[in-house]
Scaffold this motif. Structure first.
Motif, PDB file in Angstrom:
ATOM      1  N   SER A  37       0.841  -1.205   0.000  1.00 41.00           N
ATOM      2  CA  SER A  37       0.000   0.000   0.000  1.00 41.00           C
ATOM      3  C   SER A  37       0.869   1.246   0.000  1.00 41.00           C
ATOM      4  N   LEU A  38       2.042   1.188   0.645  1.00 43.73           N
ATOM      5  CA  LEU A  38       2.958   2.324   0.621  1.00 43.73           C
ATOM      6  C   LEU A  38       3.492   2.560  -0.785  1.00 43.73           C
ATOM      7  N   GLN A  39       3.810   1.484  -1.499  1.00 42.31           N
ATOM      8  CA  GLN A  39       4.275   1.624  -2.875  1.00 42.31           C
ATOM      9  C   GLN A  39       3.214   2.272  -3.750  1.00 42.31           C
ATOM     10  N   LEU A  40       1.993   1.793  -3.648  1.00 43.54           N
ATOM     11  CA  LEU A  40       0.916   2.369  -4.458  1.00 43.54           C
ATOM     12  C   LEU A  40       0.715   3.839  -4.132  1.00 43.54           C
ATOM     13  N   SER A  41       0.775   4.173  -2.841  1.00 43.51           N
ATOM     14  CA  SER A  41       0.609   5.574  -2.447  1.00 43.51           C
ATOM     15  C   SER A  41       1.728   6.433  -3.010  1.00 43.51           C
ATOM     16  N   LEU A  42       2.960   5.952  -2.922  1.00 44.68           N
ATOM     17  CA  LEU A  42       4.080   6.729  -3.440  1.00 44.68           C
ATOM     18  C   LEU A  42       4.028   6.866  -4.959  1.00 44.68           C
ATOM     19  N   TYR A  43       3.620   5.811  -5.652  1.00 45.98           N
ATOM     20  CA  TYR A  43       3.471   5.909  -7.104  1.00 45.98           C
ATOM     21  C   TYR A  43       2.400   6.933  -7.478  1.00 45.98           C
ATOM     22  N   LEU A  44       1.286   6.929  -6.760  1.00 46.71           N
ATOM     23  CA  LEU A  44       0.223   7.900  -7.049  1.00 46.71           C
ATOM     24  C   LEU A  44       0.672   9.326  -6.729  1.00 46.71           C
ATOM     25  N   ILE A  45       1.375   9.492  -5.616  1.00 48.79           N
ATOM     26  CA  ILE A  45       1.870  10.824  -5.255  1.00 48.79           C
ATOM     27  C   ILE A  45       2.856  11.317  -6.309  1.00 48.79           C
ATOM     28  N   ALA A  46       3.764  10.442  -6.742  1.00 46.07           N
ATOM     29  CA  ALA A  46       4.746  10.835  -7.751  1.00 46.07           C
ATOM     30  C   ALA A  46       4.068  11.223  -9.060  1.00 46.07           C
ATOM     31  N   ALA A  47       3.090  10.455  -9.462  1.00 47.66           N
ATOM     32  CA  ALA A  47       2.380  10.771 -10.709  1.00 47.66           C
ATOM     33  C   ALA A  47       1.621  12.087 -10.580  1.00 47.66           C
ATOM     34  N   ALA A  48       0.997  12.314  -9.423  1.00 46.68           N
ATOM     35  CA  ALA A  48       0.252  13.555  -9.217  1.00 46.68           C
ATOM     36  C   ALA A  48       1.187  14.763  -9.197  1.00 46.68           C
ATOM     37  N   VAL A  49       2.322  14.643  -8.507  1.00 48.67           N
ATOM     38  CA  VAL A  49       3.288  15.746  -8.451  1.00 48.67           C
ATOM     39  C   VAL A  49       3.814  16.054  -9.846  1.00 48.67           C
ATOM     40  N   LEU A  50       4.130  15.018 -10.598  1.00 50.88           N
ATOM     41  CA  LEU A  50       4.652  15.222 -11.948  1.00 50.88           C
ATOM     42  C   LEU A  50       3.611  15.878 -12.852  1.00 50.88           C
ATOM     43  N   LEU A  51       2.387  15.395 -12.807  1.00 47.23           N
ATOM     44  CA  LEU A  51       1.329  15.940 -13.650  1.00 47.23           C
ATOM     45  C   LEU A  51       1.012  17.388 -13.284  1.00 47.23           C
ATOM     46  N   VAL A  52       0.780  17.650 -12.007  1.00 49.69           N
ATOM     47  CA  VAL A  52       0.425  19.010 -11.580  1.00 49.69           C
ATOM     48  C   VAL A  52       1.597  19.966 -11.792  1.00 49.69           C
ATOM     49  N   GLY A  53       2.808  19.526 -11.478  1.00 46.87           N
ATOM     50  CA  GLY A  53       3.978  20.387 -11.638  1.00 46.87           C
ATOM     51  C   GLY A  53       4.237  20.774 -13.080  1.00 46.87           C
ATOM     52  N   LEU A  54       4.169  19.788 -13.984  1.00 52.44           N
ATOM     53  CA  LEU A  54       4.432  20.102 -15.391  1.00 52.44           C
ATOM     54  C   LEU A  54       3.304  20.921 -16.015  1.00 52.44           C
ATOM     55  N   LEU A  55       2.064  20.636 -15.641  1.00 56.83           N
ATOM     56  CA  LEU A  55       0.962  21.452 -16.160  1.00 56.83           C
ATOM     57  C   LEU A  55       1.048  22.889 -15.638  1.00 56.83           C
ATOM     58  N   SER A  56       1.391  23.047 -14.369  1.00 55.31           N
ATOM     59  CA  SER A  56       1.547  24.394 -13.805  1.00 55.31           C
ATOM     60  C   SER A  56       2.704  25.126 -14.462  1.00 55.31           C
ATOM     61  N   ALA A  57       3.807  24.436 -14.681  1.00 52.48           N
ATOM     62  CA  ALA A  57       4.955  25.063 -15.334  1.00 52.48           C
ATOM     63  C   ALA A  57       4.597  25.500 -16.756  1.00 52.48           C
ATOM     64  N   GLY A  58       3.863  24.667 -17.467  1.00 54.53           N
ATOM     65  CA  GLY A  58       3.435  25.039 -18.811  1.00 54.53           C
ATOM     66  C   GLY A  58       2.513  26.244 -18.812  1.00 54.53           C
ATOM     67  N   LEU A  59       1.601  26.287 -17.850  1.00 57.57           N
ATOM     68  CA  LEU A  59       0.683  27.422 -17.744  1.00 57.57           C
ATOM     69  C   LEU A  59       1.440  28.704 -17.404  1.00 57.57           C
ATOM     70  N   ILE A  60       2.368  28.619 -16.472  1.00 61.58           N
ATOM     71  CA  ILE A  60       3.161  29.798 -16.106  1.00 61.58           C
ATOM     72  C   ILE A  60       3.999  30.255 -17.290  1.00 61.58           C
ATOM     73  N   TYR A  61       4.578  29.313 -18.011  1.00 63.85           N
ATOM     74  CA  TYR A  61       5.409  29.665 -19.164  1.00 63.85           C
ATOM     75  C   TYR A  61       4.594  30.395 -20.227  1.00 63.85           C
ATOM     76  N   ARG A  62       3.377  29.903 -20.485  1.00 57.89           N
ATOM     77  CA  ARG A  62       2.542  30.510 -21.526  1.00 57.89           C
ATOM     78  C   ARG A  62       2.041  31.898 -21.147  1.00 57.89           C
ATOM     79  N   THR A  63       1.797  32.128 -19.846  1.00 58.48           N
ATOM     80  CA  THR A  63       1.179  33.389 -19.439  1.00 58.48           C
ATOM     81  C   THR A  63       2.175  34.418 -18.928  1.00 58.48           C
ATOM     82  N   SER A  64       3.447  34.068 -18.791  1.00 61.21           N
ATOM     83  CA  SER A  64       4.400  35.006 -18.203  1.00 61.21           C
ATOM     84  C   SER A  64       4.924  35.987 -19.246  1.00 61.21           C
ATOM     85  N   ALA A  65       5.306  37.138 -18.748  1.00 62.76           N
ATOM     86  CA  ALA A  65       5.936  38.144 -19.611  1.00 62.76           C
ATOM     87  C   ALA A  65       7.378  37.736 -19.855  1.00 62.76           C
TER      88      ALA A  65
END
Length: 155
Positions: A37-65
C-alpha cells in the motif's frame, strides 16, 4: 512458478481457456501482493506531483511576460535607448565595493540571480525541474519498498 500454480487459470470446471493459451489473468489478491500500500501511495503521489507540476509550469510559461523592466535610467548610444538598472551602474558597484568589498558584490549578484528565478519564464523552468526531481525521488523510494506479505501463508 508455473501456470498451474495460479488459481483462475481456467473456468470453474478446471478447463483451460482455449483462446488464451497458458496465460492466466491476475486476480485482485495477486495485485495486492505485487505492490504494498505504501508503494501504491508513493506511485500515485509521484504521478500527481509530476502531472500538476508540469501542467503548472506550462501554464506559467505561456502566461508570463518575457522579462520585467528593472530600468532606473536609460543610456542612449548611437540613437538607441538601452535600459540601465540601478544595480548595474558604476556608482552602485563602486559603493558596494567600498562598503562590502568584492564579497559584497558577489553576494549582491547572487541574491539578484536567485531573486530572478521566482519570476516569469524562469519560474516555469524551476517548477518543472522541482516537480521532475520530487517525482523521481518518490518513484525511487516506491521502487525500493518490499511488497506486502500475504496475511495467510497457507493460501
Amino acid at each position: 512458478m508455473t501456470i498451474d500454480d495460479y488459481s483462475g487459470a481456467g473456468d470453474a470446471d478446471g478447463e483451460e481457456y482455449p483462446d488464451r493459451g497458458n496465460t492466466c489473468p491476475m486476480n485482485r489478491q495477486d495485485m495486492r501482493n505485487r505492490f504494498s500500500s505504501l508503494q501504491l501511495s508513493l506511485y500515485l503521489i509521484a504521478a500527481a506531483v509530476l502531472l500538476v507540476g508540469l501542467l503548472s509550469a506550462g501554464l506559467i510559461y505561456r502566461t508570463s511576460a518575457e522579462q520585467e523592466n528593472r530600468a532606473a535610467s536609460y543610456q542612449i548610444i548611437g540613437g538607441n535607448a538601452y535600459p540601465v538598472a540601478a544595480d548595474d551602474s558604476k556608482a552602485y558597484l563602486r559603493d558596494m565595493e567600498l562598503y562590502g568589498g568584492t564579497a559584497g558584490i558577489l553576494i549582491a549578484d547572487f541574491n539578484r540571480w536567485l531573486g530572478s528565478l521566482w519570476h516569469g519564464k524562469r519560474l516555469a523552468y524551476v517548477l518543472a525541474i522541482f516537480s521532475v526531481g520530487i517525482a523521481y525521488i518518490c518513484f525511487s523510494v516506491a521502487r525500493g519498498q518490499m511488497p506486502d506479505q500475504p496475511e495467510n501463508p497457507d493460501r
